[in-house]
Design a protein around this motif. Structure first.
Motif, short mmCIF file in Angstrom:
data_model
loop_
_atom_site.label_atom_id
_atom_site.label_comp_id
_atom_site.label_asym_id
_atom_site.label_seq_id
_atom_site.Cartn_x
_atom_site.Cartn_y
_atom_site.Cartn_z
N GLN A 174 -7.43 -7.28 -2.78
CA GLN A 174 -6.97 -6.77 -1.50
C GLN A 174 -6.56 -5.31 -1.66
O GLN A 174 -5.91 -4.92 -2.62
N ARG A 175 -6.97 -4.48 -0.71
CA ARG A 175 -6.62 -3.07 -0.73
C ARG A 175 -5.97 -2.70 0.59
O ARG A 175 -6.28 -3.26 1.63
N THR A 176 -5.14 -1.71 0.53
CA THR A 176 -4.50 -1.24 1.75
C THR A 176 -5.47 -0.32 2.49
O THR A 176 -6.47 0.14 1.94
N LYS A 177 -5.17 -0.04 3.75
CA LYS A 177 -6.04 0.83 4.55
C LYS A 177 -6.09 2.23 3.97
O LYS A 177 -7.14 2.88 3.98
N GLY A 178 -4.99 2.70 3.45
CA GLY A 178 -4.96 4.04 2.86
C GLY A 178 -5.85 4.14 1.64
O GLY A 178 -6.56 5.14 1.45
N ALA A 179 -5.84 3.11 0.81
CA ALA A 179 -6.69 3.13 -0.39
C ALA A 179 -8.16 3.07 -0.02
O ALA A 179 -8.99 3.76 -0.62
#
Length: 76
Positions: free
Chosen positions: A26-31
């Motif tokens: 899972q990645r954040t939107k910023g990443a």
């Protein structure tokens, strides 16, 4: 009956590994945004080969014009 339920659900270790695996990807939107920006920058950036190719083409053009003038005006 208890054995059948625990068999279908899987062991605690297995569920722990699945949960850790899901969290890892899972990645954040910023990443995700920074990853997309860097990949777009790499794709749109001019490479050294392209720049050298353009410079060599300009040099060949200028030298051919120069040689043409030398040839034409040396006969006179």
């Amino acid at each position: 009956m208890g054995r059948k339920d625990s068999f279908n659900r899987g062991s605690n270790l297995e569920t722990y590994r699945k949960r850790i695996g899901k969290q890892e990807y899972q990645r954040t939107k910023g990443a995700v945004r920074t990853l997309k920006d860097t990949s777009d920058a790499k794709q749109s950036a001019l490479g050294i080969k392209e720049v050298l190719l353009v410079l060599v083409a300009i040099l060949v053009l200028i030298s051919s014009v120069y040689l043409l003038f030398v040839y034409l005006f040396s006969k006179a």
